[in-house]
Design an enzyme around this catalytic site. Structure first.
Site, PDB file in Angstrom:
ATOM      1  N   GLU A  86       3.249 116.061  46.783  1.00  0.00           N
ATOM      2  CA  GLU A  86       4.469 116.769  47.157  1.00  0.00           C
ATOM      3  C   GLU A  86       4.818 117.800  46.086  1.00  0.00           C
ATOM      4  O   GLU A  86       4.536 117.584  44.911  1.00  0.00           O
ATOM      5  CB  GLU A  86       5.627 115.766  47.270  1.00  0.00           C
ATOM      6  N   ASP A  87       5.445 118.890  46.493  1.00  0.00           N
ATOM      7  CA  ASP A  87       5.900 119.874  45.512  1.00  0.00           C
ATOM      8  C   ASP A  87       7.130 119.366  44.763  1.00  0.00           C
ATOM      9  O   ASP A  87       7.174 119.366  43.546  1.00  0.00           O
ATOM     10  CB  ASP A  87       6.164 121.244  46.165  1.00  0.00           C
TER      11      ASP A  87
ATOM     12  N   ASP B  15      13.415 115.731  46.453  1.00  0.00           N
ATOM     13  CA  ASP B  15      14.833 116.089  46.381  1.00  0.00           C
ATOM     14  C   ASP B  15      15.651 114.911  46.924  1.00  0.00           C
ATOM     15  O   ASP B  15      15.840 113.927  46.225  1.00  0.00           O
ATOM     16  CB  ASP B  15      15.029 117.391  47.171  1.00  0.00           C
TER      17      ASP B  15
ATOM     18  N   PHE C  13      18.219 124.933  42.369  1.00  0.00           N
ATOM     19  CA  PHE C  13      17.184 125.316  43.328  1.00  0.00           C
ATOM     20  C   PHE C  13      16.102 126.084  42.581  1.00  0.00           C
ATOM     21  O   PHE C  13      16.383 127.060  41.891  1.00  0.00           O
ATOM     22  CB  PHE C  13      17.764 126.150  44.465  1.00  0.00           C
ATOM     23  N   VAL C  14      14.871 125.620  42.701  1.00  0.00           N
ATOM     24  CA  VAL C  14      13.767 126.234  41.950  1.00  0.00           C
ATOM     25  C   VAL C  14      12.722 126.814  42.908  1.00  0.00           C
ATOM     26  O   VAL C  14      12.544 126.312  44.024  1.00  0.00           O
ATOM     27  CB  VAL C  14      13.100 125.213  40.999  1.00  0.00           C
TER      28      VAL C  14
ATOM     29  N   ASP D 281       9.381 127.576  47.778  1.00  0.00           N
ATOM     30  CA  ASP D 281       9.938 128.771  48.406  1.00  0.00           C
ATOM     31  C   ASP D 281      11.452 128.690  48.559  1.00  0.00           C
ATOM     32  O   ASP D 281      12.065 127.629  48.462  1.00  0.00           O
ATOM     33  CB  ASP D 281       9.351 128.945  49.805  1.00  0.00           C
TER      34      ASP D 281
ATOM     35  N   ARG E 274       6.922 131.949  46.854  1.00  0.00           N
ATOM     36  CA  ARG E 274       5.898 130.918  46.687  1.00  0.00           C
ATOM     37  C   ARG E 274       4.786 131.350  45.738  1.00  0.00           C
ATOM     38  O   ARG E 274       4.205 130.532  45.046  1.00  0.00           O
ATOM     39  CB  ARG E 274       5.224 130.612  48.035  1.00  0.00           C
TER      40      ARG E 274
END
Ligand code: IMP
Ligand code: MG
Length: 173
Positions: free
Chosen positions: A96-97, A100, A149-150, A156, A162
């Protein structure tokens, strides 16, 4: 919205952390054949860099999970793409990126568990533990990040940013 002037994590920092994660994963799965299940789109960059650092014959599958519109969660996870092959009996590592609320990982985990893998763990490049709503957790984490938020390195905002090689914070104007 605008990007932070300095990256939160530089290309070099990311590369070093990916290398360390790969070394740890290689040790943990030394005797086992591993399948990386890369969650698209965000984790494509991280997953591709990670798998090139892993020795042996690692298999790669992709799943596409979509839950976001802009920077707000829509509250549901859809899977526009799922692996064509069965994950039954495989040692699966979800890539996973960012973790959250945990909703995406929770949904992907349930989908994979239903196929009876031999084992299932998750690896997230970034983790925002303060935002967690679902009980999902990653066994391997690259960096913990605060509630910001990154973007960049696959992450993205409405499909933008991205392709930035480093990770930046997105700031209000
Ligand atoms: P969760 O389902 O709430 O854990 O969110 C996971 C997904 O939301 C990630 O795979 C990202 O696509 C997206 N997401 C969450 N936070 C961020 C962020 O700070 N930047 C970019 N995407 C994010
Ligand atoms: Mg996204």
């Amino acid at each position: 919205m605008r990007l932070s002037d300095a990256p939160l994590f530089s290309e070099e920092q990311i590369a070093r952390r990916v290398e360390a994660l790969a070394a740890q994963i290689a040790t943990d799965y030394a005797a086992q054949s591993l399948t990386l299940l890369i969650v698209l789109k965000g984790a494509a960059w991280f997953g591709a860099d990670l798998v090139r650092r892993l020795p042996g014959d690692t298999l790669v599958e992709f799943i596409r999970a979509k839950s976001y519109a802009g920077d707000t969660s829509t509250g549901e996870v859809r899977f526009p793409l799922v692996p064509e092959v069965s994950l039954a009996g495989r040692h699966v590592l979800l890539i996973e990126d960012i973790l959250d609320t945990g909703r995406t990982l929770d949904a992907v985990t349930r989908l994979v568990e239903a196929q009876a893998p031999a084992s299932l763990r998750a690896c997230a490049l970034l983790d925002k533990p303060s935002r967690r709503v679902f009980p999902a957790r990653a066994h391997y984490v690259g960096f913990e990040v605060p509630d910001q938020f990154v973007v960049g390195y696959g992450l993205d905002h409405d499909e933008h940013y991205r392709t930035l090689p480093a990770i930046y914070t997105l700031l209000p104007d």
